[in-house]
Scaffold this active site. Sequence first.
Site, PDB file in Angstrom:
ATOM      1  N   ARG A 269       0.898  -1.165   0.098  1.00  0.00           N
ATOM      2  CA  ARG A 269      -0.005  -0.099  -0.035  1.00  0.00           C
ATOM      3  C   ARG A 269       0.787   1.308  -0.024  1.00  0.00           C
ATOM      4  O   ARG A 269       0.408   2.175  -0.486  1.00  0.00           O
ATOM      5  CB  ARG A 269      -0.831   0.068   1.340  1.00  0.00           C
ATOM      6  CG  ARG A 269      -2.260  -0.818   0.961  1.00  0.00           C
ATOM      7  CD  ARG A 269      -2.704  -1.183   2.370  1.00  0.00           C
ATOM      8  NE  ARG A 269      -3.459   0.103   2.807  1.00  0.00           N
ATOM      9  CZ  ARG A 269      -3.945   0.085   4.123  1.00  0.00           C
ATOM     10  NH1 ARG A 269      -4.084  -0.887   4.935  1.00  0.00           N
ATOM     11  NH2 ARG A 269      -4.124   0.996   4.717  1.00  0.00           N
ATOM     12  N   CYS A 328      -0.509   5.706   9.547  1.00  0.00           N
ATOM     13  CA  CYS A 328      -0.918   4.632   8.765  1.00  0.00           C
ATOM     14  C   CYS A 328      -2.236   4.973   7.964  1.00  0.00           C
ATOM     15  O   CYS A 328      -2.317   5.936   7.359  1.00  0.00           O
ATOM     16  CB  CYS A 328      -1.365   3.525   9.671  1.00  0.00           C
ATOM     17  SG  CYS A 328      -2.834   3.799  10.914  1.00  0.00           S
TER      18      CYS A 328
END
Length: 377
Positions: A269, A328
């Site tokens: 990601r 995150c």
Amino acid sequence: RRLVKLWDLSALMIGSNLFRLSACLSLVCPFRPAWGFLHFAGSGIPRVGLRHQSRLFVQFDSHRRSLSYTSHRHWGRSYQTHQRPSMMADCPPIVDCDWLHKNLEKVSILDASWYLPAMQRDAIKEFSERRIPGAFFFDIDKVSDTDSPWPHMMPSAPTFAKYCAGYGISRDSHVVVYDGKGVFSSPRAWYMFKAMGHAKVSILNGGFPMWESLAHPVDRERKPVDATSSSPAEYTCEVLKGSILDMAQVEANIGSKQFQLIDGRPKPRFVGEAPEPRPIESGHIEGSYSVPFLDVLRPDGTFKDESELKQVFHEAKVDLSQPCAVTCGSGVTACVVRAALEIVGVREAPLYDGAYTEWKTTGKPTYKGLDKSPYAQ
């Protein structure tokens, strides 16, 4: 009786700020001559101190918020030194299952389980059916700023205090948080307590899976997730300055580089090869470091030891002697990395709570591959 005191500083204490602080200390000291000084410990972490006639009054390193102070009587050689309670206190960030089993009656236990949709698990159903004896359910989606457009953002102090009081938690309680994955969402609850200045809070290392694997007792009597304590407590708190970063601070840091922003999302990601769980394009914030949260854990869901964790950060080019911050996708797994930083001795590392979701959704630039990262060739 004289008092020399250091106050809480919301700004990161790096570079010239440390020199200014050392100079200010020498000016406010009631004894003469006095010297504020800056030095580097063996770890390379900068420290500020104050000396008078070769005696050390106080010492402060850049990773601590609540600082020491020294009370002195300046006749003869009579000196008394006291330590002010710290947000970090002497409470371990993690405890193991055997310790918890021996101390079940001495702690407050919270199940902070939360799962991504792709995990296809129901935290509420699982808690209602089985849990560690005495646990209450800590719903990070409810104990949050429900007016924010972003998921499970840090709640206001009154909201947090209301829930803690209902669980029977006081400011002196030792809180132990766990989750049903092992170590996944429980560090988010752990950091919420830290950010509210609660000194005694720990993560159950390995969580509920490890607890069950060791055949410790499990409460299987049905219990509603909104259950509260029969003995509510009084609880007051406030969000500590500097514990949470907003988007403006992160954006400013791209140019100033005052701290290392560590991204806890999986590497695919971060580089833009795997999709986000939300309808936004993957990638990373300029200048951010990649430390996937699974890299700080062992296969059994427990944290790696200190030496292993230091190696993880070293390989990710994170300098542990310099200020760090964590982020995150939505502020959950960043706290796993935040707990790992605590284990290796980094006591101050704020959380960018809006995280990648806020950053990307509001149209801020992101990058794929290793472009605009510390790993770019």
